[in-house]
Design an enzyme around this catalytic site. Structure first.
Site, PDB file in Angstrom:
ATOM      1  N   HIS A 182     -24.484  66.767 -31.074  1.00 61.58           N
ATOM      2  CA  HIS A 182     -24.054  66.164 -30.132  1.00 61.58           C
ATOM      3  C   HIS A 182     -24.237  66.602 -28.101  1.00 61.58           C
ATOM      4  O   HIS A 182     -23.930  65.958 -28.038  1.00 61.58           O
ATOM      5  CB  HIS A 182     -22.227  67.719 -29.787  1.00 61.58           C
ATOM      6  CG  HIS A 182     -21.775  67.070 -29.291  1.00 61.58           C
ATOM      7  ND1 HIS A 182     -20.487  66.209 -28.636  1.00 61.58           N
ATOM      8  CD2 HIS A 182     -20.978  68.004 -27.800  1.00 61.58           C
ATOM      9  CE1 HIS A 182     -19.507  65.724 -28.712  1.00 61.58           C
ATOM     10  NE2 HIS A 182     -20.027  66.949 -27.490  1.00 61.58           N
ATOM     11  N   TYR A 472     -21.871  57.800 -30.135  1.00 54.78           N
ATOM     12  CA  TYR A 472     -21.262  57.140 -31.332  1.00 54.78           C
ATOM     13  C   TYR A 472     -22.338  56.175 -32.220  1.00 54.78           C
ATOM     14  O   TYR A 472     -22.107  54.735 -31.434  1.00 54.78           O
ATOM     15  CB  TYR A 472     -19.961  55.886 -30.302  1.00 54.78           C
ATOM     16  CG  TYR A 472     -19.101  57.001 -30.248  1.00 54.78           C
ATOM     17  CD1 TYR A 472     -19.015  58.279 -30.220  1.00 54.78           C
ATOM     18  CD2 TYR A 472     -18.166  56.655 -29.542  1.00 54.78           C
ATOM     19  CE1 TYR A 472     -17.929  58.806 -29.923  1.00 54.78           C
ATOM     20  CE2 TYR A 472     -17.167  57.113 -28.587  1.00 54.78           C
ATOM     21  CZ  TYR A 472     -16.680  58.148 -28.656  1.00 54.78           C
ATOM     22  OH  TYR A 472     -15.776  59.284 -28.792  1.00 54.78           O
TER      23      TYR A 472
END
Length: 527
Positions: A182, A472
Protein backbone atom coordinates in the site's frame (compact mmCIF):
# COMPACT_ATOMS: atom_id res chain seq x y z
CA UNK A 1 -5.62 -42.97 24.17
CA UNK A 2 -8.45 -44.30 22.02
CA UNK A 3 -7.78 -46.47 18.97
CA UNK A 4 -9.12 -43.74 16.63
CA UNK A 5 -6.83 -41.12 18.17
CA UNK A 6 -3.86 -43.48 17.88
CA UNK A 7 -4.63 -44.14 14.21
CA UNK A 8 -5.02 -40.40 13.54
CA UNK A 9 -1.68 -39.66 15.22
CA UNK A 10 -0.01 -42.47 13.27
CA UNK A 11 -1.27 -41.09 9.95
CA UNK A 12 -0.17 -37.56 10.91
CA UNK A 13 3.34 -38.75 11.73
CA UNK A 14 3.46 -40.83 8.56
CA UNK A 15 2.37 -37.84 6.41
CA UNK A 16 4.92 -35.61 8.14
CA UNK A 17 7.69 -38.14 7.51
CA UNK A 18 6.70 -38.41 3.87
CA UNK A 19 6.71 -34.62 3.46
CA UNK A 20 10.11 -34.32 5.16
CA UNK A 21 11.60 -37.04 3.00
CA UNK A 22 10.05 -35.47 -0.11
CA UNK A 23 11.59 -32.13 0.76
CA UNK A 24 14.89 -33.83 1.41
CA UNK A 25 14.83 -35.32 -2.09
CA UNK A 26 14.04 -31.95 -3.68
CA UNK A 27 17.37 -30.53 -4.95
CA UNK A 28 16.06 -26.93 -5.13
CA UNK A 29 14.83 -27.13 -1.55
CA UNK A 30 18.12 -28.62 -0.40
CA UNK A 31 20.19 -25.98 -2.19
CA UNK A 32 18.13 -23.16 -0.69
CA UNK A 33 18.15 -24.74 2.76
CA UNK A 34 21.92 -25.16 2.68
CA UNK A 35 22.51 -21.58 1.54
CA UNK A 36 20.15 -20.12 4.15
CA UNK A 37 21.69 -22.26 6.90
CA UNK A 38 25.09 -20.79 6.09
CA UNK A 39 23.71 -17.23 6.17
CA UNK A 40 21.48 -17.38 9.24
CA UNK A 41 22.28 -17.85 12.94
CA UNK A 42 23.22 -21.55 13.38
CA UNK A 43 20.96 -21.83 16.44
CA UNK A 44 17.89 -21.25 14.27
CA UNK A 45 16.13 -24.08 12.46
CA UNK A 46 15.93 -22.67 8.94
CA UNK A 47 13.52 -25.35 7.75
CA UNK A 48 10.75 -23.82 9.91
CA UNK A 49 10.53 -20.80 7.56
CA UNK A 50 10.52 -22.83 4.33
CA UNK A 51 7.44 -24.40 2.78
CA UNK A 52 7.87 -26.56 -0.29
CA UNK A 53 4.84 -27.97 -2.07
CA UNK A 54 5.28 -31.27 -0.23
CA UNK A 55 4.90 -29.58 3.16
CA UNK A 56 1.43 -30.26 4.66
CA UNK A 57 1.13 -26.54 5.52
CA UNK A 58 2.14 -25.29 2.06
CA UNK A 59 -1.40 -24.83 0.71
CA UNK A 60 -2.69 -23.02 3.80
CA UNK A 61 0.32 -20.68 3.87
CA UNK A 62 -0.05 -19.89 0.17
CA UNK A 63 -3.81 -19.42 0.24
CA UNK A 64 -3.96 -17.36 3.45
CA UNK A 65 -3.05 -14.13 1.66
CA UNK A 66 -4.56 -14.74 -1.76
CA UNK A 67 -7.18 -11.99 -2.00
CA UNK A 68 -8.40 -12.61 -5.54
CA UNK A 69 -10.00 -16.04 -6.04
CA UNK A 70 -9.10 -15.89 -9.76
CA UNK A 71 -5.56 -16.79 -8.69
CA UNK A 72 -6.46 -19.58 -6.30
CA UNK A 73 -7.29 -22.36 -8.75
CA UNK A 74 -5.67 -25.71 -9.46
CA UNK A 75 -4.24 -24.34 -12.71
CA UNK A 76 -2.71 -21.18 -11.17
CA UNK A 77 1.11 -21.35 -11.28
CA UNK A 78 2.42 -21.76 -7.75
CA UNK A 79 5.74 -21.03 -6.04
CA UNK A 80 8.31 -23.80 -5.75
CA UNK A 81 9.02 -22.67 -2.19
CA UNK A 82 7.47 -20.08 0.15
CA UNK A 83 9.94 -18.32 2.48
CA UNK A 84 8.36 -16.85 5.62
CA UNK A 85 11.03 -14.75 7.39
CA UNK A 86 10.81 -14.22 11.14
CA UNK A 87 13.45 -11.50 11.34
CA UNK A 88 15.30 -9.06 9.12
CA UNK A 89 18.36 -11.26 8.65
CA UNK A 90 16.13 -13.92 7.09
CA UNK A 91 15.10 -11.46 4.38
CA UNK A 92 18.70 -10.60 3.56
CA UNK A 93 19.57 -14.28 3.35
CA UNK A 94 16.52 -15.00 1.16
CA UNK A 95 17.56 -12.31 -1.34
CA UNK A 96 21.14 -13.61 -1.53
CA UNK A 97 20.23 -17.28 -1.67
CA UNK A 98 17.42 -16.95 -4.22
CA UNK A 99 19.98 -15.43 -6.59
CA UNK A 100 22.50 -18.18 -5.88
CA UNK A 101 19.92 -20.90 -6.48
CA UNK A 102 18.76 -19.08 -9.62
CA UNK A 103 15.08 -18.42 -8.86
CA UNK A 104 12.93 -15.33 -9.21
CA UNK A 105 11.72 -13.97 -5.86
CA UNK A 106 8.19 -12.56 -5.56
CA UNK A 107 7.50 -10.39 -2.51
CA UNK A 108 4.10 -10.57 -0.78
CA UNK A 109 2.90 -8.28 1.98
CA UNK A 110 -0.89 -8.48 2.33
CA UNK A 111 -1.74 -10.23 -0.94
CA UNK A 112 -4.18 -7.56 -2.16
CA UNK A 113 -2.40 -7.14 -5.50
CA UNK A 114 -5.41 -7.25 -7.84
CA UNK A 115 -3.50 -9.21 -10.48
CA UNK A 116 -1.74 -11.57 -8.05
CA UNK A 117 1.71 -10.44 -9.20
CA UNK A 118 3.12 -10.92 -5.69
CA UNK A 119 2.43 -14.65 -5.71
CA UNK A 120 1.93 -15.80 -9.33
CA UNK A 121 4.39 -16.21 -12.22
CA UNK A 122 4.66 -18.32 -15.35
CA UNK A 123 8.37 -18.94 -14.56
CA UNK A 124 9.65 -21.04 -11.60
CA UNK A 125 9.74 -18.76 -8.56
CA UNK A 126 9.90 -18.41 -4.79
CA UNK A 127 7.56 -16.26 -2.69
CA UNK A 128 9.00 -14.16 0.12
CA UNK A 129 5.96 -13.84 2.39
CA UNK A 130 6.36 -10.97 4.87
CA UNK A 131 3.33 -11.69 7.09
CA UNK A 132 5.41 -12.50 10.20
CA UNK A 133 7.20 -9.14 10.10
CA UNK A 134 4.33 -7.07 11.47
CA UNK A 135 5.61 -5.07 14.44
CA UNK A 136 4.40 -1.49 14.91
CA UNK A 137 6.12 1.02 17.20
CA UNK A 138 4.30 4.31 17.88
CA UNK A 139 6.31 7.28 19.18
CA UNK A 140 3.98 10.03 20.31
CA UNK A 141 6.85 12.36 21.22
CA UNK A 142 7.46 13.06 17.54
CA UNK A 143 4.08 11.74 16.30
CA UNK A 144 5.59 8.97 14.21
CA UNK A 145 5.49 5.20 13.79
CA UNK A 146 7.83 2.49 12.54
CA UNK A 147 5.70 -0.08 10.74
CA UNK A 148 7.00 -3.39 9.39
CA UNK A 149 5.71 -4.17 5.93
CA UNK A 150 3.95 -7.40 6.92
CA UNK A 151 1.55 -5.42 9.13
CA UNK A 152 -1.93 -4.51 7.91
CA UNK A 153 -3.55 -1.09 7.75
CA UNK A 154 -6.05 -2.20 10.36
CA UNK A 155 -3.23 -3.09 12.75
CA UNK A 156 -1.61 0.31 12.14
CA UNK A 157 -4.87 2.17 12.80
CA UNK A 158 -5.52 0.15 15.96
CA UNK A 159 -2.04 0.81 17.32
CA UNK A 160 -2.39 4.54 16.69
CA UNK A 161 -5.80 4.58 18.42
CA UNK A 162 -4.35 2.82 21.47
CA UNK A 163 -2.02 5.80 21.91
CA UNK A 164 -4.26 8.68 20.87
CA UNK A 165 -7.82 9.42 19.74
CA UNK A 166 -6.72 12.61 17.95
CA UNK A 167 -4.18 11.03 15.62
CA UNK A 168 -4.62 9.01 12.46
CA UNK A 169 -2.85 8.11 9.25
CA UNK A 170 -3.90 8.88 5.64
CA UNK A 171 -4.21 5.38 4.19
CA UNK A 172 -6.73 2.96 2.73
CA UNK A 173 -10.23 1.89 3.69
CA UNK A 174 -9.70 -1.88 3.71
CA UNK A 175 -8.11 -2.89 7.03
CA UNK A 176 -6.62 -6.16 5.73
CA UNK A 177 -4.45 -4.47 3.08
CA UNK A 178 -0.73 -4.96 3.72
CA UNK A 179 1.35 -1.92 4.65
CA UNK A 180 4.20 -2.93 2.33
CA UNK A 181 2.38 -2.80 -0.97
CA UNK A 182 0.00 0.00 0.00
CA UNK A 183 2.64 2.54 1.00
CA UNK A 184 5.10 1.62 -1.73
CA UNK A 185 2.37 2.19 -4.36
CA UNK A 186 1.29 5.57 -2.85
CA UNK A 187 -1.81 4.68 -0.78
CA UNK A 188 -4.86 6.90 -0.24
CA UNK A 189 -7.98 7.11 1.91
CA UNK A 190 -10.51 9.49 3.41
CA UNK A 191 -7.80 11.89 4.65
CA UNK A 192 -6.39 12.41 1.14
CA UNK A 193 -7.91 15.84 0.47
CA UNK A 194 -6.76 17.11 3.88
CA UNK A 195 -3.31 15.55 4.03
CA UNK A 196 -2.39 13.80 0.77
CA UNK A 197 -1.22 10.22 0.28
CA UNK A 198 0.28 7.61 2.60
CA UNK A 199 3.60 7.91 0.77
CA UNK A 200 3.68 11.67 1.44
CA UNK A 201 4.19 10.84 5.14
CA UNK A 202 7.08 8.37 4.84
CA UNK A 203 10.14 9.91 6.50
CA UNK A 204 12.46 6.90 6.67
CA UNK A 205 12.61 3.27 5.60
CA UNK A 206 14.68 0.11 5.84
CA UNK A 207 15.25 -1.85 2.64
CA UNK A 208 17.18 -4.97 1.71
CA UNK A 209 19.00 -4.31 -1.55
CA UNK A 210 20.09 -6.80 -4.21
CA UNK A 211 23.32 -7.47 -2.28
CA UNK A 212 21.35 -8.42 0.84
CA UNK A 213 22.40 -5.28 2.72
CA UNK A 214 19.95 -3.50 5.02
CA UNK A 215 19.87 0.23 4.24
CA UNK A 216 18.09 3.13 5.92
CA UNK A 217 17.24 6.42 4.22
CA UNK A 218 20.71 7.84 4.69
CA UNK A 219 22.45 4.70 3.44
CA UNK A 220 20.16 4.12 0.45
CA UNK A 221 20.32 7.74 -0.75
CA UNK A 222 17.54 10.11 -1.76
CA UNK A 223 16.96 8.67 -5.24
CA UNK A 224 16.07 5.19 -3.98
CA UNK A 225 14.14 6.68 -1.06
CA UNK A 226 12.14 8.70 -3.59
CA UNK A 227 11.43 5.61 -5.73
CA UNK A 228 10.02 3.44 -2.93
CA UNK A 229 7.46 6.09 -1.94
CA UNK A 230 4.96 5.42 -4.72
CA UNK A 231 7.02 3.72 -7.41
CA UNK A 232 6.36 0.15 -6.31
CA UNK A 233 9.19 -0.92 -4.00
CA UNK A 234 9.32 -4.50 -5.29
CA UNK A 235 11.19 -3.24 -8.38
CA UNK A 236 14.09 -2.10 -6.20
CA UNK A 237 14.40 -4.34 -3.15
CA UNK A 238 12.52 -5.65 -0.14
CA UNK A 239 11.28 -2.91 2.20
CA UNK A 240 11.38 -4.18 5.79
CA UNK A 241 9.71 -1.21 7.46
CA UNK A 242 8.57 2.35 6.91
CA UNK A 243 8.76 5.22 9.37
CA UNK A 244 5.71 7.43 8.91
CA UNK A 245 4.50 10.70 10.38
CA UNK A 246 1.06 10.58 11.97
CA UNK A 247 -1.53 13.29 11.31
CA UNK A 248 -3.99 15.08 13.58
CA UNK A 249 -7.69 14.25 13.44
CA UNK A 250 -10.51 15.89 15.42
CA UNK A 251 -12.20 14.12 18.33
CA UNK A 252 -15.38 14.00 16.25
CA UNK A 253 -15.79 13.21 12.56
CA UNK A 254 -19.03 12.90 10.61
CA UNK A 255 -19.97 10.28 8.02
CA UNK A 256 -22.96 10.06 5.69
CA UNK A 257 -24.34 8.03 2.80
CA UNK A 258 -27.05 9.18 0.39
CA UNK A 259 -28.53 7.21 -2.53
CA UNK A 260 -30.44 8.43 -5.55
CA UNK A 261 -31.97 6.63 -8.55
CA UNK A 262 -32.42 8.05 -12.04
CA UNK A 263 -36.11 8.60 -11.25
CA UNK A 264 -34.97 10.99 -8.54
CA UNK A 265 -32.27 13.53 -9.38
CA UNK A 266 -29.36 11.07 -9.68
CA UNK A 267 -28.01 12.52 -12.93
CA UNK A 268 -28.02 16.07 -11.56
CA UNK A 269 -26.25 14.83 -8.41
CA UNK A 270 -23.54 13.09 -10.44
CA UNK A 271 -23.10 16.14 -12.67
CA UNK A 272 -22.72 18.58 -9.77
CA UNK A 273 -20.54 16.23 -7.69
CA UNK A 274 -17.79 16.37 -10.33
CA UNK A 275 -17.22 20.10 -9.83
CA UNK A 276 -17.98 20.39 -6.11
CA UNK A 277 -16.25 17.32 -4.63
CA UNK A 278 -12.71 18.35 -5.74
CA UNK A 279 -13.12 22.04 -4.83
CA UNK A 280 -15.06 22.05 -1.56
CA UNK A 281 -13.52 22.32 1.92
CA UNK A 282 -10.48 20.00 2.22
CA UNK A 283 -11.94 18.60 5.45
CA UNK A 284 -14.59 16.82 3.36
CA UNK A 285 -13.81 13.67 1.37
CA UNK A 286 -16.52 12.11 -0.78
CA UNK A 287 -16.76 9.01 -2.90
CA UNK A 288 -19.46 8.63 -5.55
CA UNK A 289 -20.57 5.10 -6.47
CA UNK A 290 -22.25 4.50 -9.85
CA UNK A 291 -24.00 1.12 -10.02
CA UNK A 292 -26.54 -0.55 -12.34
CA UNK A 293 -29.43 -1.94 -10.24
CA UNK A 294 -32.90 -3.41 -10.64
CA UNK A 295 -35.93 -1.60 -9.19
CA UNK A 296 -39.51 -2.71 -9.80
CA UNK A 297 -38.20 -5.22 -12.34
CA UNK A 298 -36.63 -2.38 -14.33
CA UNK A 299 -32.92 -1.81 -14.81
CA UNK A 300 -31.73 1.64 -13.73
CA UNK A 301 -28.75 3.41 -12.21
CA UNK A 302 -28.05 4.21 -8.58
CA UNK A 303 -25.80 7.12 -7.59
CA UNK A 304 -24.48 6.94 -4.02
CA UNK A 305 -22.51 9.73 -2.35
CA UNK A 306 -20.53 8.63 0.70
CA UNK A 307 -18.69 11.21 2.72
CA UNK A 308 -16.49 11.90 5.72
CA UNK A 309 -16.07 15.34 7.27
CA UNK A 310 -13.39 16.22 9.80
CA UNK A 311 -15.79 17.98 12.13
CA UNK A 312 -19.34 17.76 13.41
CA UNK A 313 -22.61 17.20 11.54
CA UNK A 314 -23.71 20.83 11.76
CA UNK A 315 -20.50 21.82 9.98
CA UNK A 316 -20.89 19.52 6.99
CA UNK A 317 -24.63 20.16 6.62
CA UNK A 318 -23.98 23.91 6.53
CA UNK A 319 -21.10 23.44 4.07
CA UNK A 320 -23.08 21.33 1.60
CA UNK A 321 -26.28 23.33 1.89
CA UNK A 322 -24.22 26.14 0.37
CA UNK A 323 -21.90 24.19 -1.98
CA UNK A 324 -24.17 21.31 -3.00
CA UNK A 325 -27.85 21.98 -2.16
CA UNK A 326 -28.97 19.43 -4.78
CA UNK A 327 -27.66 16.66 -2.54
CA UNK A 328 -30.12 17.61 0.20
CA UNK A 329 -27.91 16.52 3.11
CA UNK A 330 -29.61 16.87 6.50
CA UNK A 331 -28.48 16.23 10.07
CA UNK A 332 -30.51 13.04 10.24
CA UNK A 333 -28.42 11.64 7.34
CA UNK A 334 -25.23 12.13 9.36
CA UNK A 335 -23.52 10.13 12.09
CA UNK A 336 -20.91 11.64 14.38
CA UNK A 337 -18.19 9.33 15.70
CA UNK A 338 -14.53 9.00 16.62
CA UNK A 339 -12.05 8.74 13.78
CA UNK A 340 -11.23 5.11 14.69
CA UNK A 341 -14.95 4.27 14.45
CA UNK A 342 -15.09 5.87 11.00
CA UNK A 343 -12.39 3.41 9.93
CA UNK A 344 -14.73 0.58 10.97
CA UNK A 345 -17.70 2.29 9.31
CA UNK A 346 -15.95 2.57 5.94
CA UNK A 347 -14.95 -1.10 6.23
CA UNK A 348 -18.69 -1.98 6.61
CA UNK A 349 -18.53 -3.17 10.20
CA UNK A 350 -21.73 -2.92 12.24
CA UNK A 351 -22.19 0.13 14.47
CA UNK A 352 -20.65 -0.43 17.88
CA UNK A 353 -18.02 -2.90 16.63
CA UNK A 354 -14.95 -2.52 18.86
CA UNK A 355 -11.65 -1.38 17.29
CA UNK A 356 -10.14 -4.81 18.07
CA UNK A 357 -11.97 -6.00 14.93
CA UNK A 358 -9.26 -4.21 12.95
CA UNK A 359 -6.78 -6.84 14.14
CA UNK A 360 -8.63 -9.64 12.32
CA UNK A 361 -6.65 -10.44 9.18
CA UNK A 362 -9.61 -12.34 7.72
CA UNK A 363 -7.34 -14.75 5.87
CA UNK A 364 -8.70 -17.18 3.28
CA UNK A 365 -11.39 -14.67 2.30
CA UNK A 366 -11.39 -13.90 -1.42
CA UNK A 367 -13.90 -13.05 -4.13
CA UNK A 368 -13.39 -13.40 -7.86
CA UNK A 369 -12.74 -9.86 -9.04
CA UNK A 370 -11.37 -7.50 -11.67
CA UNK A 371 -10.35 -3.87 -11.18
CA UNK A 372 -9.25 -1.07 -13.50
CA UNK A 373 -8.68 2.66 -13.02
CA UNK A 374 -8.86 6.03 -14.75
CA UNK A 375 -8.47 9.74 -14.00
CA UNK A 376 -11.00 12.42 -14.97
CA UNK A 377 -9.63 15.90 -15.62
CA UNK A 378 -12.71 17.53 -17.20
CA UNK A 379 -16.26 17.01 -15.86
CA UNK A 380 -18.39 14.61 -17.88
CA UNK A 381 -21.38 16.48 -19.37
CA UNK A 382 -25.00 15.60 -18.66
CA UNK A 383 -25.30 14.02 -22.12
CA UNK A 384 -22.10 12.11 -21.42
CA UNK A 385 -23.44 10.81 -18.12
CA UNK A 386 -26.69 9.70 -19.74
CA UNK A 387 -24.75 7.77 -22.36
CA UNK A 388 -22.67 6.25 -19.55
CA UNK A 389 -25.83 5.12 -17.72
CA UNK A 390 -27.03 3.43 -20.91
CA UNK A 391 -23.73 1.61 -21.34
CA UNK A 392 -23.51 0.49 -17.71
CA UNK A 393 -27.09 -0.84 -17.72
CA UNK A 394 -26.41 -2.62 -21.01
CA UNK A 395 -23.29 -4.32 -19.60
CA UNK A 396 -25.00 -5.07 -16.32
CA UNK A 397 -22.34 -5.88 -13.72
CA UNK A 398 -19.57 -3.28 -13.58
CA UNK A 399 -19.68 -0.46 -11.03
CA UNK A 400 -17.60 2.71 -10.79
CA UNK A 401 -16.21 4.22 -7.59
CA UNK A 402 -15.23 7.87 -8.08
CA UNK A 403 -12.88 9.35 -5.46
CA UNK A 404 -12.59 13.13 -5.22
CA UNK A 405 -9.18 14.77 -5.47
CA UNK A 406 -8.31 18.43 -4.91
CA UNK A 407 -7.36 20.00 -1.58
CA UNK A 408 -3.87 19.00 -0.46
CA UNK A 409 -3.50 16.82 -3.58
CA UNK A 410 -3.42 19.99 -5.70
CA UNK A 411 -0.62 21.49 -3.61
CA UNK A 412 2.01 18.72 -3.87
CA UNK A 413 4.24 18.78 -6.94
CA UNK A 414 3.75 15.86 -9.32
CA UNK A 415 7.47 15.05 -9.11
CA UNK A 416 7.69 15.11 -5.31
CA UNK A 417 7.14 11.34 -5.31
CA UNK A 418 6.72 8.85 -8.20
CA UNK A 419 2.92 9.24 -7.92
CA UNK A 420 2.14 11.90 -10.57
CA UNK A 421 -1.65 12.28 -10.40
CA UNK A 422 -1.89 15.56 -8.51
CA UNK A 423 -3.15 18.97 -9.67
CA UNK A 424 -5.45 18.87 -12.67
CA UNK A 425 -7.16 15.61 -11.72
CA UNK A 426 -10.74 16.03 -10.49
CA UNK A 427 -11.26 12.45 -9.42
CA UNK A 428 -10.05 8.91 -9.84
CA UNK A 429 -12.30 6.10 -11.07
CA UNK A 430 -12.06 2.51 -9.93
CA UNK A 431 -13.85 0.00 -12.17
CA UNK A 432 -15.16 -2.82 -9.99
CA UNK A 433 -16.73 -6.17 -10.79
CA UNK A 434 -16.99 -9.17 -8.46
CA UNK A 435 -18.50 -12.61 -8.96
CA UNK A 436 -19.01 -15.82 -6.98
CA UNK A 437 -19.09 -18.57 -9.58
CA UNK A 438 -15.77 -20.19 -10.53
CA UNK A 439 -15.08 -21.05 -14.14
CA UNK A 440 -13.73 -19.49 -17.31
CA UNK A 441 -17.12 -18.59 -18.79
CA UNK A 442 -18.15 -16.26 -15.96
CA UNK A 443 -14.64 -14.83 -15.69
CA UNK A 444 -14.52 -14.02 -19.40
CA UNK A 445 -17.96 -12.40 -19.21
CA UNK A 446 -17.11 -10.16 -16.24
CA UNK A 447 -13.60 -9.18 -17.34
CA UNK A 448 -14.90 -8.46 -20.86
CA UNK A 449 -17.54 -6.17 -19.35
CA UNK A 450 -14.82 -4.27 -17.44
CA UNK A 451 -12.76 -3.89 -20.61
CA UNK A 452 -15.78 -2.74 -22.60
CA UNK A 453 -16.69 -0.05 -20.08
CA UNK A 454 -13.06 1.05 -19.87
CA UNK A 455 -13.00 1.37 -23.67
CA UNK A 456 -16.26 3.34 -23.64
CA UNK A 457 -14.80 5.75 -21.05
CA UNK A 458 -11.85 6.66 -23.29
CA UNK A 459 -13.69 9.80 -24.45
CA UNK A 460 -14.07 11.11 -20.88
CA UNK A 461 -10.73 10.44 -19.19
CA UNK A 462 -7.08 11.54 -19.20
CA UNK A 463 -5.05 11.16 -22.40
CA UNK A 464 -1.40 11.00 -23.54
CA UNK A 465 -0.84 9.07 -21.39
CA UNK A 466 -4.11 7.58 -20.23
CA UNK A 467 -3.40 7.49 -16.51
CA UNK A 468 -3.86 4.63 -14.06
CA UNK A 469 -3.19 4.00 -10.36
CA UNK A 470 -0.43 1.52 -9.55
CA UNK A 471 -2.22 0.05 -6.53
CA UNK A 472 -5.18 -0.79 -8.77
CA UNK A 473 -2.90 -3.11 -10.73
CA UNK A 474 -4.21 -3.88 -14.21
CA UNK A 475 -2.24 -6.09 -16.61
CA UNK A 476 -4.54 -5.13 -19.50
CA UNK A 477 -2.42 -1.96 -19.74
CA UNK A 478 0.65 -4.02 -20.66
CA UNK A 479 3.16 -6.51 -19.29
CA UNK A 480 6.89 -7.04 -19.49
CA UNK A 481 8.21 -10.17 -21.18
CA UNK A 482 11.82 -9.09 -21.68
CA UNK A 483 11.83 -6.09 -19.30
CA UNK A 484 12.94 -3.70 -21.99
CA UNK A 485 12.67 0.05 -21.52
CA UNK A 486 10.02 0.25 -24.26
CA UNK A 487 7.91 -2.54 -22.73
CA UNK A 488 8.04 -0.86 -19.35
CA UNK A 489 7.16 2.50 -20.84
CA UNK A 490 3.70 1.26 -21.87
CA UNK A 491 2.49 0.67 -18.31
CA UNK A 492 5.15 2.85 -16.67
CA UNK A 493 3.86 6.07 -18.20
CA UNK A 494 0.26 5.19 -17.32
CA UNK A 495 1.17 4.68 -13.68
CA UNK A 496 3.94 7.27 -13.34
CA UNK A 497 3.67 9.70 -16.30
CA UNK A 498 6.89 11.75 -16.52
CA UNK A 499 8.34 10.09 -13.43
CA UNK A 500 8.91 6.83 -15.32
CA UNK A 501 12.29 8.07 -16.59
CA UNK A 502 13.65 8.76 -13.12
CA UNK A 503 12.37 5.39 -11.87
CA UNK A 504 14.26 3.67 -14.71
CA UNK A 505 17.41 5.57 -13.73
CA UNK A 506 17.05 4.46 -10.09
CA UNK A 507 16.42 0.86 -11.14
CA UNK A 508 19.51 0.91 -13.37
CA UNK A 509 21.63 2.17 -10.49
CA UNK A 510 20.42 -0.20 -7.75
CA UNK A 511 19.43 -3.41 -9.61
CA UNK A 512 21.03 -3.36 -13.08
CA UNK A 513 20.61 -7.13 -13.55
CA UNK A 514 16.88 -6.93 -12.81
CA UNK A 515 16.67 -9.49 -10.00
CA UNK A 516 13.70 -7.70 -8.41
CA UNK A 517 11.02 -7.97 -11.07
CA UNK A 518 7.41 -8.79 -11.81
CA UNK A 519 5.20 -8.52 -14.86
CA UNK A 520 4.83 -4.76 -14.42
CA UNK A 521 8.07 -3.82 -12.68
CA UNK A 522 10.41 -0.99 -13.63
CA UNK A 523 13.08 -2.25 -16.07
CA UNK A 524 16.73 -1.21 -15.98
CA UNK A 525 17.94 0.94 -18.85
CA UNK A 526 19.60 -1.23 -21.47
CA UNK A 527 23.17 -0.34 -22.40
Amino acid sequence: MSISMAISLLFSLLFLNISISSAASNPTYQSLLQCLSQSINPSQNVSTILFSNTNPSYASVLQAYICNARFNTSSTPKPVIIITPLEESHVSAAVICSQKVGFQLKIRSGGHDYEGLSYVSDKPFFVLDMFNLRSISIDMTDESAWVETGATLGELYYNIWEKSNVHGFPAGLCPTVGVGGHLSGAGYGTLMRKYGLSSDYIVDAKIVNVDGKILDRKAMGEDLFWAIRGGGASSFGVVLAYKVKLVRVPETVTVFRLERLLADNATDIALKWQSIAPTTDENLFTRMLLQPVTRNRQRTMRVTVIGQYLGNADGVVALLSEDFPELGLKNENCTEMRWIDSVLWWANFDAGTPPTALLDRNVNDADFLKRKSDYVQTPISKNGLESLWQKMVELGNVGLACNAYGGRMDEIDDKETPFPHRKGNLYKIQYSVNWDEPGNETEMNRTSQAKALHEFMTQFVSKNPRRAYLNYRDIDIGVAENWSYEEGKVYGESYFAGNYERLVDVKTAVDPNNFFRNEQSIPPRTK
